[in-house]
Design a protein around this motif. Structure first.
Motif, PDB file in Angstrom:
ATOM      1  N   LYS A  44       0.806  -1.207   0.000  1.00  0.00           N
ATOM      2  CA  LYS A  44       0.000   0.000   0.000  1.00  0.00           C
ATOM      3  C   LYS A  44       0.851   1.275   0.000  1.00  0.00           C
ATOM      4  CE  LYS A  44      -0.707  -0.067   5.052  1.00  0.00           C
ATOM      5  NZ  LYS A  44      -1.724  -0.220   6.113  1.00  0.00           N
ATOM      6  N   SER A  45       2.176   1.119   0.169  1.00  0.00           N
ATOM      7  CA  SER A  45       3.081   2.258   0.070  1.00  0.00           C
ATOM      8  C   SER A  45       4.199   1.998  -0.937  1.00  0.00           C
ATOM      9  CB  SER A  45       3.688   2.573   1.449  1.00  0.00           C
ATOM     10  OG  SER A  45       2.696   2.971   2.365  1.00  0.00           O
TER      11      SER A  45
ATOM     12  N   GLU B 196       6.326   4.483   4.448  1.00  0.00           N
ATOM     13  CA  GLU B 196       5.036   4.083   4.992  1.00  0.00           C
ATOM     14  C   GLU B 196       4.415   5.059   5.978  1.00  0.00           C
ATOM     15  OE1 GLU B 196       5.426   0.088   6.454  1.00  0.00           O
ATOM     16  OE2 GLU B 196       5.644  -0.710   4.432  1.00  0.00           O
ATOM     17  N   ARG B 197       5.110   6.171   6.307  1.00  0.00           N
ATOM     18  CA  ARG B 197       4.450   7.113   7.225  1.00  0.00           C
ATOM     19  C   ARG B 197       4.832   8.557   6.969  1.00  0.00           C
ATOM     20  NH1 ARG B 197       9.506   4.808   8.809  1.00  0.00           N
ATOM     21  NH2 ARG B 197      10.265   5.602  10.801  1.00  0.00           N
TER      22      ARG B 197
ATOM     23  N   GLU C   8      -4.796   7.524  10.514  1.00  0.00           N
ATOM     24  CA  GLU C   8      -5.777   7.055   9.536  1.00  0.00           C
ATOM     25  C   GLU C   8      -5.178   7.014   8.133  1.00  0.00           C
ATOM     26  OE1 GLU C   8      -6.254   9.466  11.705  1.00  0.00           O
ATOM     27  OE2 GLU C   8      -7.572   8.432  13.137  1.00  0.00           O
ATOM     28  N   GLU C   9      -4.394   8.042   7.796  1.00  0.00           N
ATOM     29  CA  GLU C   9      -3.747   8.072   6.480  1.00  0.00           C
ATOM     30  C   GLU C   9      -2.728   6.955   6.344  1.00  0.00           C
ATOM     31  OE1 GLU C   9      -3.948  12.898   5.599  1.00  0.00           O
ATOM     32  OE2 GLU C   9      -2.234  12.027   6.656  1.00  0.00           O
TER      33      GLU C   9
ATOM     34  N   ASP D 279      -2.302   5.785  -1.651  1.00  0.00           N
ATOM     35  CA  ASP D 279      -3.678   6.270  -1.801  1.00  0.00           C
ATOM     36  C   ASP D 279      -3.796   7.725  -1.361  1.00  0.00           C
ATOM     37  OD1 ASP D 279      -6.363   6.429  -2.194  1.00  0.00           O
ATOM     38  OD2 ASP D 279      -6.922   4.827  -0.819  1.00  0.00           O
ATOM     39  N   ILE D 280      -3.234   8.055  -0.208  1.00  0.00           N
ATOM     40  CA  ILE D 280      -3.419   9.377   0.386  1.00  0.00           C
ATOM     41  C   ILE D 280      -2.610  10.452  -0.344  1.00  0.00           C
ATOM     42  CG2 ILE D 280      -3.027  10.747   2.478  1.00  0.00           C
ATOM     43  CD1 ILE D 280      -5.426   8.793   2.553  1.00  0.00           C
ATOM     44  N   GLU D 281      -1.375  10.159  -0.660  1.00  0.00           N
ATOM     45  CA  GLU D 281      -0.472  11.188  -1.183  1.00  0.00           C
ATOM     46  C   GLU D 281      -0.376  11.211  -2.711  1.00  0.00           C
ATOM     47  OE1 GLU D 281       2.119  13.393   0.845  1.00  0.00           O
ATOM     48  OE2 GLU D 281       0.113  13.317   1.658  1.00  0.00           O
ATOM     49  N   ILE D 282      -0.564  10.051  -3.351  1.00  0.00           N
ATOM     50  CA  ILE D 282      -0.383   9.984  -4.796  1.00  0.00           C
ATOM     51  C   ILE D 282      -1.697   9.747  -5.528  1.00  0.00           C
ATOM     52  CG2 ILE D 282       0.831   8.776  -6.679  1.00  0.00           C
ATOM     53  CD1 ILE D 282       3.009   8.045  -4.735  1.00  0.00           C
ATOM     54  N   GLY D 283      -2.559   8.915  -4.970  1.00  0.00           N
ATOM     55  CA  GLY D 283      -3.820   8.605  -5.636  1.00  0.00           C
ATOM     56  C   GLY D 283      -3.657   7.591  -6.748  1.00  0.00           C
TER      57      GLY D 283
END
Length: 537
Positions: free
Chosen positions: A76-77, A161-162, A442-443, A450-454
């Motif tokens: 996911k990252s 990852e963070r 949550e992010e 998902d959160i930063e790149i989409g």
């Protein structure tokens, strides 16, 4: 008869249409006027050709870093780490053009940092470089720019990852300016204090590896641990070993330009650097693999790749100074030392997710120390002009102290300045949300991609995020990417692609046509027993 033949051959060579090599005789900052002079006559075309090739090889290492880091992380990252690596190239290249090259390699540099004489690469053309009279400033600037970029790419893997993207990009520019450029100046510029002291660093033990390893450790501390660190939630294996192998191959191939290119001309010293680089990598890979075998009785692919990189890191500072047989020692010491160094992060309570400190920080330190032992004057002189006193091989005992001084100073400087930079950015982040260094809990759970790149590294991630469980009997944690749930999500997506008539739960009554894994672009509507839940394009 032989003298007559030699005279005839000489006359034939004189008639060939090539540019003769001449000793540089210019006095201007640019090396001369290209409108009235042929500035190529001061340099061998073979040297220029080799250095352009080496520059391209070092560039190849940067996506190698991205793939290596991406494979080690969770899926996911995965894309974010590739993104950071290639973005490091763009940001650092601009910084290098803007003032980085001038700060590191200007001709009027001081013992710690250069001047701004070459701001915006002003005056950088055909004058012999400070690195070697065999190549011009312009060639040296392009080549060394890749070193700066790969160093930043290595360091920013610590955000894995963070960490959030925007502050990391700003960090790249600032860190290169205040950390990398000064260390490069004092190590490789003839005016630098380490250079004058007699420190030996052929291709970047301190400027590249120790500095990036220290920066990664500092970044890991400032960001804090990932959610679930030290618990079963983060007890996962690398998500894509194929990516790790691909990244290792890119790095291995590119390292020939990294080390052999640091001879700054096409000569026997470059050949020796290529030989010891490859030998240390091979021995390091086998050693790490054997060390890992004692634990699980498995021949780990990840372990082999990690050992290859450790061997490459360790041989870097000594590659143009040491004889071939010593590369075996470098590989064994790096394979064992860096392997056990991966446990240091637990002792010092740091979440160095990708073991950057262990492989690059400790590996660079080991390489610098071993260079103090094995540096040989006759190896350095293979280029025809470099003269050193050597290390313990030449009974030059003080060299080890020089190497330790260089290593510890570089580590302390990089770690301290990195902390200061990050604390400043973190302070700004209190008032400017976009500058927050770390993603929220949550992010982090959703994933940086998902959160930063989409966007995502894998197609099925898009499939599963659009198929959201709606009922109490649906599978829980379909988005959890940590361990079992991650595999469950992947398996479900694959199953539904192959057997759409069975639906999400395998029931024949559900209508659930799924997008196949062949990346087709047609819109597909997803139906569920609870209704339409999404559409993919």
């Amino acid at each position: 008869m032989s003298q007559a033949m030699a005279a005839s051959d000489s006359q034939s060579l004189d008639n060939l249409a090539y540019v003769p090599y001449q000793a540089y005789n210019g006095t201007t900052a640019t090396g001369g006027d290209s409108l009235t002079q042929n500035l190529n006559v001061f340099y061998e075309s073979g040297d220029i050709a080799w250095m352009i090739t080496s520059t391209a090889l070092v560039l190849l290492m940067i996506p190698g870093v991205g793939f290596f880091y991406s494979g080690l992380a969770r899926r996911k990252s995965a894309l974010s780490l590739i993104w950071l690596s290639v973005m490091a190239t763009a940001v650092t290249t601009f910084q290098w053009f803007f003032w980085g090259y001038s700060l590191a390699f200007s001709h009027k540099a001081g013992p710690f940092i250069g001047t701004l004489d070459n701001f915006g690469l002003m005056g950088v053309l055909a004058q012999p470089s400070v690195g070697s009279a065999r190549i011009p400033d312009l060639m040296f600037a392009v080549y060394q720019g890749m070193f700066a970029a790969i160093t930043v790419a290595l360091a920013v893997g610590a955000v894995a990852e963070r960490g959030r993207m925007l502050p990391c990009v700003i960090f790249m520019f600032i860190w290169t300016t205040v950390v990398y450029d000064p260390i490069a100046c004092w190590t490789w510029n003839p005016s630098g204090w380490v250079y004058k002291m007699g420190g030996l660093d052929f291709a970047g033990g301190t400027p590249v590896h120790i500095s990036s390893g220290a920066a990664a450790l500092a970044y890991s501390y400032v960001l804090g641990k990932r959610t679930g660190h030290g618990t079963q939630a983060l007890n996962y294996r690398p998500h894509n070993v194929t990516h790790i192998v691909i990244g290792t191959v890119f790095l291995w191939v590119g390292w020939f330009g990294f080390n052999a290119g640091s001879a700054l001309s096409a000569n026997l010293r470059a050949v020796m650097a290529a030989l010891v680089t490859n030998l240390a990598a091979c021995v390091g890979g086998v050693t790490w693999c054997l060390v890992d075998y004692r634990l699980e009785k498995k021949w780990s692919t990840v372990g082999f790749c990690s050992g290859v990189v450790a061997g490459l890191v360790a041989i870097t500072p000594g590659s143009g100074y040491v004889p071939a047989w010593s590369a075996v020692v470098y590989g064994v010491v790096a394979g064992i030392g860096c392997n056990f160094a991966t446990q240091v992060k637990y002792w010092i309570n740091a979440d160095d997710a990708l073991d950057i400190f262990a492989v690059h920080g400790i590996g660079g330190l080991l390489g610098n120390v071993l260079t103090g032992f094995f540096a040989a004057d006759y190896i350095a002189h293979l280029d025809g002009f470099t003269v050193i006193q050597g290390g313990w091989v030449n009974h030059h005992w003080i060299q080890l102290a020089y190497q330790l001084c260089d290593s510890l100073t570089g580590f302390a400087y990089s770690f301290t300045l990195t902390c200061i930079i990050l604390f400043c950015l973190s302070f700004i982040g209190r008032y400017v949300p976009a500058m927050r260094l770390r993603a929220s809990k949550e992010e982090e759970e959703l994933g940086i991609d998902d959160i930063e790149i989409g966007e995502f590294a894998y197609d099925y991630v898009e499939v599963t995020r659009d198929v959201r469980p709606k009922g109490p009997h649906d599978v829980d944690e379909i988005y959890d990417d940590d361990d079992e749930a991650s595999q469950r999500s992947h398996s479900q997506a694959t199953m539904m692609a192959q057997h759409p008539e069975k639906g999400l739960h395998g029931g024949s009554g559900s209508s659930f046509p799924m997008r196949s894994m062949n990346h087709e672009r047609e819109p597909v509507t997803y139906e569920h027993q609870h209704g339409i839940v999404g559409q993919a394009s």
